[in-house]
Write a protein that holds these residues in place. Structure first.
Motif, PDB file in Angstrom:
ATOM      1  N   PHE A 189       0.834  -1.200   0.000  1.00  0.00           N
ATOM      2  CA  PHE A 189       0.000   0.000   0.000  1.00  0.00           C
ATOM      3  C   PHE A 189       0.875   1.258   0.000  1.00  0.00           C
ATOM      4  CE2 PHE A 189      -3.122  -2.908   2.170  1.00  0.00           C
ATOM      5  CZ  PHE A 189      -4.066  -2.892   1.153  1.00  0.00           C
ATOM      6  N   GLN A 190       0.465   2.250  -0.780  1.00  0.00           N
ATOM      7  CA  GLN A 190       1.147   3.540  -0.826  1.00  0.00           C
ATOM      8  C   GLN A 190       0.434   4.512   0.112  1.00  0.00           C
ATOM      9  OE1 GLN A 190       4.098   3.921  -2.530  1.00  0.00           O
ATOM     10  NE2 GLN A 190       3.785   1.713  -2.715  1.00  0.00           N
ATOM     11  N   LEU A 191       0.504   4.200   1.401  1.00  0.00           N
ATOM     12  CA  LEU A 191      -0.172   4.988   2.426  1.00  0.00           C
ATOM     13  C   LEU A 191       0.850   5.433   3.460  1.00  0.00           C
ATOM     14  CD1 LEU A 191      -3.259   2.624   2.844  1.00  0.00           C
ATOM     15  CD2 LEU A 191      -3.200   4.805   1.617  1.00  0.00           C
ATOM     16  N   ASP A 192       0.543   6.512   4.157  1.00  0.00           N
ATOM     17  CA  ASP A 192       1.440   7.057   5.174  1.00  0.00           C
ATOM     18  C   ASP A 192       1.134   6.402   6.522  1.00  0.00           C
ATOM     19  OD1 ASP A 192       3.304   8.548   6.505  1.00  0.00           O
ATOM     20  OD2 ASP A 192       2.357  10.483   6.146  1.00  0.00           O
ATOM     21  N   PHE A 193       1.797   5.273   6.799  1.00  0.00           N
ATOM     22  CA  PHE A 193       1.606   4.549   8.040  1.00  0.00           C
ATOM     23  C   PHE A 193       2.432   5.187   9.147  1.00  0.00           C
ATOM     24  CE2 PHE A 193       0.790   1.240   4.818  1.00  0.00           C
ATOM     25  CZ  PHE A 193      -0.475   0.852   5.214  1.00  0.00           C
ATOM     26  N   ILE A 194       1.811   5.313  10.337  1.00  0.00           N
ATOM     27  CA  ILE A 194       2.502   5.864  11.499  1.00  0.00           C
ATOM     28  C   ILE A 194       2.203   4.993  12.715  1.00  0.00           C
ATOM     29  CG2 ILE A 194       2.537   8.238  10.614  1.00  0.00           C
ATOM     30  CD1 ILE A 194       0.130   8.870  12.404  1.00  0.00           C
ATOM     31  N   LYS A 195       3.019   5.143  13.734  1.00  0.00           N
ATOM     32  CA  LYS A 195       2.859   4.393  14.994  1.00  0.00           C
ATOM     33  C   LYS A 195       2.084   5.268  15.964  1.00  0.00           C
ATOM     34  CE  LYS A 195       4.505   1.626  18.528  1.00  0.00           C
ATOM     35  NZ  LYS A 195       3.339   1.738  19.350  1.00  0.00           N
ATOM     36  N   PHE A 196       1.034   4.702  16.570  1.00  0.00           N
ATOM     37  CA  PHE A 196       0.247   5.389  17.594  1.00  0.00           C
ATOM     38  C   PHE A 196       0.788   4.963  18.950  1.00  0.00           C
ATOM     39  CE2 PHE A 196      -3.817   5.189  20.212  1.00  0.00           C
ATOM     40  CZ  PHE A 196      -3.809   6.542  20.515  1.00  0.00           C
ATOM     41  N   ASN A 197       1.220   5.919  19.757  1.00  0.00           N
ATOM     42  CA  ASN A 197       1.810   5.636  21.067  1.00  0.00           C
ATOM     43  C   ASN A 197       0.833   5.820  22.215  1.00  0.00           C
ATOM     44  OD1 ASN A 197       4.430   5.071  20.045  1.00  0.00           O
ATOM     45  ND2 ASN A 197       4.745   7.258  19.763  1.00  0.00           N
ATOM     46  N   GLY A 198      -0.402   6.125  21.907  1.00  0.00           N
ATOM     47  CA  GLY A 198      -1.388   6.363  22.950  1.00  0.00           C
ATOM     48  C   GLY A 198      -2.218   5.133  23.248  1.00  0.00           C
ATOM     49  N   VAL A 199      -3.366   5.375  23.852  1.00  0.00           N
ATOM     50  CA  VAL A 199      -4.316   4.321  24.201  1.00  0.00           C
ATOM     51  C   VAL A 199      -5.603   4.604  23.431  1.00  0.00           C
ATOM     52  CG1 VAL A 199      -5.614   3.303  26.115  1.00  0.00           C
ATOM     53  CG2 VAL A 199      -3.280   4.119  26.497  1.00  0.00           C
ATOM     54  N   TYR A 200      -6.080   3.600  22.706  1.00  0.00           N
ATOM     55  CA  TYR A 200      -7.284   3.797  21.887  1.00  0.00           C
ATOM     56  C   TYR A 200      -8.450   4.356  22.701  1.00  0.00           C
ATOM     57  CZ  TYR A 200      -5.281   1.325  17.870  1.00  0.00           C
ATOM     58  OH  TYR A 200      -4.517   0.965  16.800  1.00  0.00           O
ATOM     59  N   ALA A 201      -8.638   3.861  23.907  1.00  0.00           N
ATOM     60  CA  ALA A 201      -9.769   4.319  24.735  1.00  0.00           C
ATOM     61  C   ALA A 201      -9.710   5.825  24.974  1.00  0.00           C
ATOM     62  CB  ALA A 201      -9.800   3.563  26.055  1.00  0.00           C
ATOM     63  N   GLU A 202      -8.513   6.380  25.102  1.00  0.00           N
ATOM     64  CA  GLU A 202      -8.372   7.829  25.314  1.00  0.00           C
ATOM     65  C   GLU A 202      -8.780   8.620  24.077  1.00  0.00           C
ATOM     66  OE1 GLU A 202      -4.396   8.519  26.711  1.00  0.00           O
ATOM     67  OE2 GLU A 202      -4.783   7.473  28.595  1.00  0.00           O
ATOM     68  N   GLU A 203      -8.792   7.969  22.917  1.00  0.00           N
ATOM     69  CA  GLU A 203      -9.233   8.603  21.668  1.00  0.00           C
ATOM     70  C   GLU A 203     -10.688   8.244  21.362  1.00  0.00           C
ATOM     71  OE1 GLU A 203      -7.141  10.731  20.088  1.00  0.00           O
ATOM     72  OE2 GLU A 203      -5.712  10.286  21.681  1.00  0.00           O
ATOM     73  N   ASN A 204     -11.354   7.595  22.320  1.00  0.00           N
ATOM     74  CA  ASN A 204     -12.737   7.121  22.153  1.00  0.00           C
ATOM     75  C   ASN A 204     -12.869   6.123  21.002  1.00  0.00           C
ATOM     76  OD1 ASN A 204     -13.866   8.577  24.332  1.00  0.00           O
ATOM     77  ND2 ASN A 204     -13.770  10.428  23.075  1.00  0.00           N
ATOM     78  N   VAL A 205     -11.853   5.295  20.834  1.00  0.00           N
ATOM     79  CA  VAL A 205     -11.870   4.244  19.822  1.00  0.00           C
ATOM     80  C   VAL A 205     -12.064   2.920  20.547  1.00  0.00           C
ATOM     81  CG1 VAL A 205     -10.503   3.013  18.084  1.00  0.00           C
ATOM     82  CG2 VAL A 205     -10.388   5.515  18.236  1.00  0.00           C
ATOM     83  N   SER A 206     -13.174   2.242  20.237  1.00  0.00           N
ATOM     84  CA  SER A 206     -13.434   0.948  20.870  1.00  0.00           C
ATOM     85  C   SER A 206     -13.443  -0.186  19.852  1.00  0.00           C
ATOM     86  CB  SER A 206     -14.752   0.982  21.635  1.00  0.00           C
ATOM     87  OG  SER A 206     -15.810   1.314  20.770  1.00  0.00           O
ATOM     88  N   ALA A 207     -13.414   0.144  18.564  1.00  0.00           N
ATOM     89  CA  ALA A 207     -13.361  -0.863  17.506  1.00  0.00           C
ATOM     90  C   ALA A 207     -12.613  -0.277  16.312  1.00  0.00           C
ATOM     91  CB  ALA A 207     -14.771  -1.275  17.103  1.00  0.00           C
ATOM     92  N   LEU A 208     -12.004  -1.151  15.536  1.00  0.00           N
ATOM     93  CA  LEU A 208     -11.248  -0.736  14.359  1.00  0.00           C
ATOM     94  C   LEU A 208     -11.956  -1.231  13.107  1.00  0.00           C
ATOM     95  CD1 LEU A 208      -7.666  -1.633  15.595  1.00  0.00           C
ATOM     96  CD2 LEU A 208      -8.737   0.620  15.583  1.00  0.00           C
TER      97      LEU A 208
END
Length: 168
Positions: free
Chosen positions: A114-133
């Motif tokens: 894939f020609q996408l800009d992949f980055i590493k997330f160093n946080g916690v998904y819950a703090e971003e209100n992410v409960s599913a991907l």
């Protein structure tokens, strides 16, 4: 008399086990080396450079949280590549953040192409209100979150492209 002997033995054992132990010190250089390895940025590129969303002020940002094991995440990536191409002249930045190791992200990128800009997330998904991907957030040019999409979508559909173009 027997009770006195037992008490005396217990007291002696406690006193022997409580003798002072010298405190061990760690050299300041060792402490600094450990501190440097801990990332304080929310995101980092695949070379380890810190990234914050505020670095993209003045641009519209599509931020997609994903994982290498997430089938809907992978299935929507070809459509996201197409949307990225369609919107590349319209001040958009597409970022694909995973909390997995950089090594895993790099292996995925190499295997899938894939020609996408992949980055590493160093946080916690819950703090971003992410409960599913996948979860995708759209930010306007001043850095305000204006849209959110949960689940895999058809990103290159005319309707979705219009929604993304309408972000102010």
């Amino acid at each position: 008399m027997h009770l006195r002997i037992v008490c005396f033995l217990i007291l002696g054992a406690v006193m022997v086990s409580c003798k002072e132990e010298k405190t061990k010190t760690v050299a300041p250089e060792v402490i600094e080396a450990v501190v440097e390895k801990v990332s304080t940025s929310t995101y980092e590129d695949l070379e380890g450079n810190p990234i914050e969303l505020s670095d993209y002020k003045g641009k519209r940002v599509l931020l997609n949280y994903w994982a290498t094991w997430c089938r809907p995440c992978i299935e929507e990536m070809p459509d996201m590549e197409k949307a990225q191409t369609i919107l590349e002249q319209e001040n958009y930045v597409f970022l694909f953040a995973s909390d997995q190791s950089v090594k895993k992200i790099l292996a995925f990128k190499e295997a899938r192409g894939f020609q996408l800009d992949f980055i590493k997330f160093n946080g916690v998904y819950a703090e971003e209100n992410v409960s599913a991907l996948p979860a995708t957030f759209i930010y306007n040019e001043v850095g305000e979150q204006v849209l959110r999409f949960d689940g895999g979508l058809k990103w290159d559909s005319p309707e979705m492209i219009e929604k993304l173009r309408a972000v102010k």
